[in-house]
Motif scaffolding. Structure first.
Motif, PDB file in Angstrom:
ATOM      1  N   ARG A 107       0.862  -1.193   0.000  1.00  0.00           N
ATOM      2  CA  ARG A 107       0.000   0.000   0.000  1.00  0.00           C
ATOM      3  C   ARG A 107       0.894   1.238   0.000  1.00  0.00           C
ATOM      4  O   ARG A 107       1.566   1.531   0.985  1.00  0.00           O
ATOM      5  N   GLU A 108       0.880   1.981  -1.089  1.00  0.00           N
ATOM      6  CA  GLU A 108       1.781   3.122  -1.259  1.00  0.00           C
ATOM      7  C   GLU A 108       1.475   4.258  -0.291  1.00  0.00           C
ATOM      8  O   GLU A 108       2.337   5.114  -0.041  1.00  0.00           O
ATOM      9  N   GLU A 109       0.273   4.292   0.258  1.00  0.00           N
ATOM     10  CA  GLU A 109      -0.060   5.358   1.186  1.00  0.00           C
ATOM     11  C   GLU A 109       0.625   5.182   2.540  1.00  0.00           C
ATOM     12  O   GLU A 109       0.578   6.096   3.386  1.00  0.00           O
ATOM     13  N   LEU A 110       1.245   4.056   2.753  1.00  0.00           N
ATOM     14  CA  LEU A 110       1.959   3.809   3.999  1.00  0.00           C
ATOM     15  C   LEU A 110       3.438   4.141   3.827  1.00  0.00           C
ATOM     16  O   LEU A 110       4.027   3.915   2.774  1.00  0.00           O
ATOM     17  N   ILE A 111       4.035   4.671   4.892  1.00  0.00           N
ATOM     18  CA  ILE A 111       5.471   4.959   4.872  1.00  0.00           C
ATOM     19  C   ILE A 111       6.233   3.641   4.933  1.00  0.00           C
ATOM     20  O   ILE A 111       5.913   2.756   5.722  1.00  0.00           O
ATOM     21  N   GLY A 112       7.254   3.504   4.096  1.00  0.00           N
ATOM     22  CA  GLY A 112       8.053   2.290   4.085  1.00  0.00           C
ATOM     23  C   GLY A 112       7.357   1.105   3.454  1.00  0.00           C
ATOM     24  O   GLY A 112       7.632  -0.041   3.814  1.00  0.00           O
ATOM     25  N   HIS A 113       6.466   1.364   2.525  1.00  0.00           N
ATOM     26  CA  HIS A 113       5.732   0.279   1.878  1.00  0.00           C
ATOM     27  C   HIS A 113       6.652  -0.547   0.992  1.00  0.00           C
ATOM     28  O   HIS A 113       7.737  -0.104   0.561  1.00  0.00           O
ATOM     29  N   SER A 114       6.249  -1.741   0.686  1.00  0.00           N
ATOM     30  CA  SER A 114       7.002  -2.605  -0.224  1.00  0.00           C
ATOM     31  C   SER A 114       6.758  -2.172  -1.669  1.00  0.00           C
ATOM     32  O   SER A 114       5.702  -1.618  -1.998  1.00  0.00           O
ATOM     33  N   SER A 115       7.740  -2.436  -2.505  1.00  0.00           N
ATOM     34  CA  SER A 115       7.622  -2.144  -3.943  1.00  0.00           C
ATOM     35  C   SER A 115       7.913  -3.416  -4.718  1.00  0.00           C
ATOM     36  O   SER A 115       8.940  -4.064  -4.495  1.00  0.00           O
ATOM     37  N   VAL A 116       7.007  -3.746  -5.621  1.00  0.00           N
ATOM     38  CA  VAL A 116       7.181  -4.974  -6.395  1.00  0.00           C
ATOM     39  C   VAL A 116       8.359  -4.799  -7.350  1.00  0.00           C
ATOM     40  O   VAL A 116       8.562  -3.727  -7.930  1.00  0.00           O
ATOM     41  N   THR A 117       9.154  -5.826  -7.488  1.00  0.00           N
ATOM     42  CA  THR A 117      10.347  -5.770  -8.332  1.00  0.00           C
ATOM     43  C   THR A 117      10.113  -6.519  -9.641  1.00  0.00           C
ATOM     44  O   THR A 117       9.197  -7.345  -9.758  1.00  0.00           O
ATOM     45  N   ALA A 118      10.968  -6.231 -10.605  1.00  0.00           N
ATOM     46  CA  ALA A 118      10.878  -6.928 -11.885  1.00  0.00           C
ATOM     47  C   ALA A 118      11.145  -8.424 -11.714  1.00  0.00           C
ATOM     48  O   ALA A 118      10.537  -9.259 -12.394  1.00  0.00           O
ATOM     49  N   LEU A 119      12.047  -8.768 -10.780  1.00  0.00           N
ATOM     50  CA  LEU A 119      12.349 -10.179 -10.539  1.00  0.00           C
ATOM     51  C   LEU A 119      11.126 -10.910  -9.983  1.00  0.00           C
ATOM     52  O   LEU A 119      10.835 -12.043 -10.378  1.00  0.00           O
ATOM     53  N   GLN A 120      10.404 -10.278  -9.073  1.00  0.00           N
ATOM     54  CA  GLN A 120       9.190 -10.905  -8.542  1.00  0.00           C
ATOM     55  C   GLN A 120       8.173 -11.162  -9.651  1.00  0.00           C
ATOM     56  O   GLN A 120       7.559 -12.234  -9.702  1.00  0.00           O
ATOM     57  N   GLN A 121       7.987 -10.190 -10.536  1.00  0.00           N
ATOM     58  CA  GLN A 121       7.021 -10.364 -11.619  1.00  0.00           C
ATOM     59  C   GLN A 121       7.485 -11.456 -12.595  1.00  0.00           C
ATOM     60  O   GLN A 121       6.674 -12.266 -13.059  1.00  0.00           O
ATOM     61  N   THR A 122       8.790 -11.497 -12.866  1.00  0.00           N
ATOM     62  CA  THR A 122       9.303 -12.536 -13.766  1.00  0.00           C
ATOM     63  C   THR A 122       9.070 -13.920 -13.185  1.00  0.00           C
ATOM     64  O   THR A 122       8.630 -14.848 -13.890  1.00  0.00           O
ATOM     65  N   ARG A 123       9.320 -14.072 -11.894  1.00  0.00           N
ATOM     66  CA  ARG A 123       9.137 -15.372 -11.264  1.00  0.00           C
ATOM     67  C   ARG A 123       7.647 -15.751 -11.191  1.00  0.00           C
ATOM     68  O   ARG A 123       7.282 -16.925 -11.296  1.00  0.00           O
ATOM     69  N   ALA A 124       6.796 -14.767 -11.016  1.00  0.00           N
ATOM     70  CA  ALA A 124       5.357 -15.039 -11.022  1.00  0.00           C
ATOM     71  C   ALA A 124       4.926 -15.570 -12.391  1.00  0.00           C
ATOM     72  O   ALA A 124       4.137 -16.528 -12.491  1.00  0.00           O
ATOM     73  N   HIS A 125       5.430 -14.960 -13.473  1.00  0.00           N
ATOM     74  CA  HIS A 125       5.107 -15.444 -14.821  1.00  0.00           C
ATOM     75  C   HIS A 125       5.653 -16.850 -15.039  1.00  0.00           C
ATOM     76  O   HIS A 125       5.002 -17.687 -15.694  1.00  0.00           O
ATOM     77  N   MET A 126       6.850 -17.125 -14.515  1.00  0.00           N
ATOM     78  CA  MET A 126       7.413 -18.470 -14.636  1.00  0.00           C
ATOM     79  C   MET A 126       6.533 -19.499 -13.938  1.00  0.00           C
ATOM     80  O   MET A 126       6.311 -20.610 -14.449  1.00  0.00           O
ATOM     81  N   LEU A 127       6.011 -19.145 -12.765  1.00  0.00           N
ATOM     82  CA  LEU A 127       5.112 -20.038 -12.035  1.00  0.00           C
ATOM     83  C   LEU A 127       3.847 -20.294 -12.838  1.00  0.00           C
ATOM     84  O   LEU A 127       3.404 -21.453 -12.988  1.00  0.00           O
ATOM     85  N   LEU A 128       3.245 -19.233 -13.366  1.00  0.00           N
ATOM     86  CA  LEU A 128       1.985 -19.384 -14.105  1.00  0.00           C
ATOM     87  C   LEU A 128       2.198 -20.163 -15.403  1.00  0.00           C
ATOM     88  O   LEU A 128       1.358 -20.989 -15.781  1.00  0.00           O
ATOM     89  N   ASN A 129       3.307 -19.920 -16.078  1.00  0.00           N
ATOM     90  CA  ASN A 129       3.599 -20.685 -17.300  1.00  0.00           C
ATOM     91  C   ASN A 129       3.784 -22.166 -16.979  1.00  0.00           C
ATOM     92  O   ASN A 129       3.359 -23.041 -17.750  1.00  0.00           O
ATOM     93  N   ALA A 130       4.425 -22.454 -15.842  1.00  0.00           N
ATOM     94  CA  ALA A 130       4.583 -23.852 -15.442  1.00  0.00           C
ATOM     95  C   ALA A 130       3.226 -24.485 -15.159  1.00  0.00           C
ATOM     96  O   ALA A 130       2.985 -25.659 -15.493  1.00  0.00           O
ATOM     97  N   GLY A 131       2.318 -23.707 -14.551  1.00  0.00           N
ATOM     98  CA  GLY A 131       0.974 -24.222 -14.295  1.00  0.00           C
ATOM     99  C   GLY A 131       0.227 -24.555 -15.572  1.00  0.00           C
ATOM    100  O   GLY A 131      -0.507 -25.554 -15.647  1.00  0.00           O
ATOM    101  N   VAL A 132       0.430 -23.733 -16.614  1.00  0.00           N
ATOM    102  CA  VAL A 132      -0.206 -24.011 -17.906  1.00  0.00           C
ATOM    103  C   VAL A 132       0.376 -25.279 -18.515  1.00  0.00           C
ATOM    104  O   VAL A 132      -0.357 -26.146 -19.023  1.00  0.00           O
ATOM    105  N   GLN A 133       1.705 -25.410 -18.459  1.00  0.00           N
ATOM    106  CA  GLN A 133       2.355 -26.578 -19.060  1.00  0.00           C
ATOM    107  C   GLN A 133       1.947 -27.875 -18.364  1.00  0.00           C
ATOM    108  O   GLN A 133       1.823 -28.919 -19.008  1.00  0.00           O
TER     109      GLN A 133
END
Length: 548
Positions: free
Chosen positions: A463-489
């Protein structure tokens, strides 16, 4: 005295012609005998000139105007006018020598210096767990790693004398407990290697690091600790075979001398139990075992009554002796405290290398076993719906810390909610995918949609409205796509699946997955921009796709 043309001839120095006994000074002729200077060690020579000024001779004369020196094996004779130039050359040569010496020392002592590190032996077996595999803690801040001089000539066996284990999870837990205890006493786990039931071998301090098992022997041996109390536990064949393989690998890696000697702990520190009688009876199965002092190994522990001994000691001493001993003890304690205080220099913790793979199973993050009763109904497979959420908790950026966060989440749900961790998968801030309930297991992440969806939780609060919030990284998104692609396969996900945030379909007004993460998933190719699933049940969603 001479007629014109017949007098003695004169040269430029006022001397008469050769053979004359007189010289002319000014306009007067004077006898040479009256002007002869007193000079010793002058040989008769026609090249000796006498006049109003001092004469020069062919003989080598050392005078104050001649500087004679030797430098680099060459003789230099410098007149007064060249002294400054010669001195400058000498200074330049000296400075060049100093600079060259400094560069040489730097190159030899600094540029070529390579800090020694823990050796990773070339053993790639499923039963061999390196420190990151069992999530070893960082050594104590006051512990200074020291290294063996390889190859070493001795190997010792001992036992932990505590709990035994016969599966991977229990053995990892036991090794971590031992390390926590040893961190306070030795700075790190004491043994080089540890061996659990069914032949699991754990890297302790490692192949080339000095252990903390037997004082006086630690710097010349490799120590192997068997997990359990081998007064009761029995050494199995898998343990024997895997330890033999480990020792052969250490020989191949030049850690052990090919002619090394193997001893039990009680053979070195005699009249002791470790490694236990059930190991000692099978030591002959290791070809390098030496049986010296084997008869001095005990089969059970004997304990002296320490309080009784101290009481007898105090009772048989005078009052003055007791006072003096007390004062001496206090002084010793004070000296030790001062030595430790002023000599121990704290250093930052040395973190273990984070080498875990990107897809982490439940077993790897030490999840508590849980018996599932609900699986995804086959009528909804392959799944069409992927729901993204966040844990709204703390971040983690290393495998060990993420595993700890997941164990805390699971512990809370089991204790308070009486169910397992709710997500099918979690993605840490380190970019790794951690298995939760896994595929084909009904989650508990989104009410009314658990039967027909897979839930993915991102660790952290986005939640960006909070101080010190987490920010999603490109690596997290890449790994999420890898997981979903594996689920399709694998056939668990439909190729035309849809991705939604929990706030898109949740009816309680949740903010999950947080504005930062939600904005990121909106850019995914499978994101549902039409919000077609809101206020629909799983059966209605299934019917909607069947009509299409």
């Amino acid at each position: 005295m001479w007629p014109d043309g017949e007098g003695p001839s004169h040269n430029g120095h006022g001397r008469a012609s050769s053979g004359s006994e007189v010289v002319v000074i000014g306009d007067q002729v004077t006898s040479t005998a009256a002007l002869q200077p007193t000079i010793s060690n002058i040989h008769n020579s026609t090249k000796c000139h006498i006049g109003p000024k001092f004469v020069s001779i062919s003989q080598t004369v050392h005078s104050n105007e001649v500087v004679k020196g030797r430098f680099l094996g060459l003789e230099l004779v410098s007149p007064m006018k060249s002294r400054r130039l010669r001195c400058s050359v000498a200074v330049c040569v000296c400075w060049a020598f100093v600079v060259a010496s400094g560069l040489g020392i730097y190159f030899l002592c600094i540029a070529l210096f390579v800090p020694q590190t823990r050796i990773d032996i070339g053993l790639n077996e499923t039963w061999y767990l390196r420190r990151p595999d069992w999530q070893a803690l960082a050594p104590s801040s006051v512990y200074k790693m020291q290294f063996l001089r390889l190859p070493v000539k001795y190997v010792t066996f001992g036992h932990s004398a505590v709990n035994s284990c016969d599966n991977r999870r229990d053995c990892i837990t036991e090794v971590r407990n031992i390390q926590r205890d040893h961190l306070e006493r030795f700075g790190d786990i004491s043994a080089n290697y540890l061996v659990g039931g069914t032949g699991l071998v754990f890297e302790g301090r490692g192949a080339n690091v000095i252990g903390a098992i037997i004082p006086g022997w630690n710097s010349k041996m490799i120590s192997v600790m068997f997990l359990g109390d081998y007064r009761q536990s029995v050494l199995d064949d898998a343990q024997i075979e895997n330890v033999r393989t480990l020792l052969k690998q250490l020989v191949n890696d030049n850690v052990l001398d090919p002619a090394y000697e193997l001893y039990g702990y009680c053979q070195i520190l005699t009249y002791n139990v470790s490694p236990g009688p059930n190991i000692m009876v099978k030591m002959h199965k290791f070809e390098h075992w030496r049986n010296e002092n084997a008869s001095k190994c005990l089969k059970r522990y004997f304990y002296l009554s320490c309080p009784r001994y101290l009481w007898d000691l105090v009772k048989n001493s005078t009052r003055a002796e007791r006072v003096l001993c007390s004062i001496a003890s206090l002084l010793v304690i004070l000296c030790i405290f001062l030595i430790v205080y002023f000599t121990v220099i704290a250093k930052p913790n040395e973190e273990e290398p984070d080498t875990a793979p990107w897809n982490i199973s439940r077993e790897m993050w030490l999840a508590e076993p849980y018996s599932y009763t609900n699986e995804i109904d086959s009528v909804f497979e392959p799944l069409r719906l992927v729901i993204i959420q966040h844990s709204a908790g703390s971040e983690c950026h290393r495998f060990a810390s993420c595993a700890s966060v997941l164990r805390n989440i699971q512990g809370y749900y089991i204790k308070v909610k009486h169910r397992d961790i709710p997500y099918n998968f979690q993605i840490g801030n380190d970019g790794r995918v951690y298995e939760g309930r896994g595929w084909r297991k009904e989650g508990a992440h989104t009410q009314f949609y658990n039967r027909c969806s897979v839930g993915i939780g991102f660790l952290g609060d986005y939640r960006e409205e909070l101080i010190g919030h987490s920010s999603v990284t490109a690596l997290q998104q890449t790994r999420a796509h890898m997981l979903l692609n594996a689920g399709v396969q694998m056939g668990f996900l439909h190729p035309d699946y849809y991705v939604v945030g929990a706030s898109d379909i949740q009816r309680d007004g949740t903010e999950s997955p947080g504005s930062n993460l939600y904005r990121a998933i909106q850019q995914w190719a499978h994101f549902d921009h039409e919000n077609r699933f809101r206020n629909k049940s799983c059966d209605e969603i299934n019917a909607m796709f069947k009509r299409n």
